[in-house]
Design a protein around this motif. Structure first.
Motif, PDB file in Angstrom:
ATOM      1  N   UNK A   1       0.815  -1.219   0.000  1.00  0.00           N
ATOM      2  CA  UNK A   1       0.000   0.000   0.000  1.00  0.00           C
ATOM      3  C   UNK A   1       0.849   1.270   0.000  1.00  0.00           C
TER       4      UNK A   1
ATOM      5  N   UNK B   1      -2.968  -7.877   6.537  1.00  0.00           N
ATOM      6  CA  UNK B   1      -4.231  -7.215   6.212  1.00  0.00           C
ATOM      7  C   UNK B   1      -4.018  -6.374   4.957  1.00  0.00           C
ATOM      8  N   UNK B   2      -5.125  -5.979   4.346  1.00  0.00           N
ATOM      9  CA  UNK B   2      -5.011  -5.154   3.149  1.00  0.00           C
ATOM     10  C   UNK B   2      -6.362  -4.902   2.527  1.00  0.00           C
TER      11      UNK B   2
ATOM     12  N   UNK C   1      -1.195  -4.009   3.442  1.00  0.00           N
ATOM     13  CA  UNK C   1      -0.755  -3.180   4.564  1.00  0.00           C
ATOM     14  C   UNK C   1       0.523  -3.734   5.188  1.00  0.00           C
ATOM     15  N   UNK C   2       0.600  -5.045   5.184  1.00  0.00           N
ATOM     16  CA  UNK C   2       1.672  -5.767   5.872  1.00  0.00           C
ATOM     17  C   UNK C   2       2.676  -6.230   4.845  1.00  0.00           C
TER      18      UNK C   2
END
Lengths: 155, 155, 155
Positions: free
Chosen positions: A42, A119-120, A143-144
């Motif tokens: 992201x 997560x994302x 996200x990770x």
């Protein structure tokens, strides 16, 4: 609109369920004949640096990637669990539906310990195929990105 | 009923997505002109001590709060990801729809590490606005209150 | 199909909400008069060794189990939060609907710390009851079996 939203719900539920079951052929069938699948951190995406961790820009590439995963997963000692949140329809046009859905993936090891893996946000373009929808473009915004074994797990 | 439930799905999906994107103006537009937003630890609420961590009982107060957040978030080094679970319609009456939905919020830092930030329950009163729904009252019942940086994150 | 999927959404939302509220009588009412509830580690299930951690093969057994939980939970210092993901309809036949849904359960203690408790997959057979659906068979496939206090928490 409401029929579309339910069809999106159904497609995403299939997507996560088939991955967690390891039914990769059925999972591939959720993609359109011409499709693209990419995983991008992201942070890079927001900065306009869309360097992909994974990029498959044809169905054949995606199939190759899945074959590689199958080989790697013989030695894979974890199982995945996808939780996909409520999707929203961001746009609807001649090229299909643009949708977004948040996700979390958990991994469990052979001792039965479970931890959050990543997560994302899914950002997909979906196209009609008969009464159902198929994935023409799947962008996984992650996200990770500090994950040790990213490549072994489809997101 | 089914049309209402789908509209609730759509609203909650927008709610989480707009927060995670940082699109606060669009997020504010999900609230009715007269609205209330509060965050209360579940334990206090169950004990009949509804001391709110956050209480905005007008739209103007909520807008002020968001302005403050925007300032604080210049120094904010995390990103949020809301996962909102399936909602249920608890009641339907002249004053609108009373709904509940569980949620989890994850935070990722600049190193790409992700951790669970908080879980809780949304208890909302929704009112019709044309074909969509708007939030007249949002009560965020928070399971997790031992959070260091609560005020910097909209829930 | 779409009406069924929405009814499944509604049932699962009730299921998680009633458990987290501790409304066990209403939760029991989600089950059919003849029902079965079991919790099986996913690993055992996949290996064809369906040794259940919990097995209630009648409504009376399930009621007894809930009574025992109520007693144990007087000393219970945590609260639960179920997040149930989007369900899919795996099959539809004369015996009802076969559905699957992933779930995560979080626990919060009295200090307000929240942690992931368990993840897994619901595999349910649902039967019509008027306009709603009831649970005839609920199989909880558990990813996480290294949990210290499993028996005190309905899944």
């Amino acid at each position: 609109m409401s029929g579309d939203l339910l069809a999106v719900h159904a497609l995403l539920a299939e997507y996560g369920a088939l991955l967690d079951l390891g039914h990769y052929d059925a999972w591939l069938d959720l993609f359109a004949a011409e499709c693209r699948y990419s995983v991008v951190p992201r942070e890079n995406y927001d900065a306009g640096l869309p360097v992909a961790l994974i990029l498959c820009d044809s169905r054949a590439m995606l199939e190759d990637r899945i074959d590689a995963l199958r080989g790697a997963n013989k030695y894979n000692i974890h199982t995945d669990r996808h939780l996909i949140g409520l999707p929203r329809i961001a746009a609807e046009h001649a090229g299909g539906l643009e949708i977004e859905a948040p996700f979390a993936v958990y991994q469990s090891d052979q001792e039965g310990d479970t931890r959050l893996f990543a997560t994302g946000l899914y950002r997909d373009r979906l196209v009609p195929a008969g009464e159902a929808l198929r994935i023409a473009d799947k962008l996984v915004l992650l996200d990770t990105f500090a994950v040790p074994s990213l490549l072994a797990t489809p997101l």
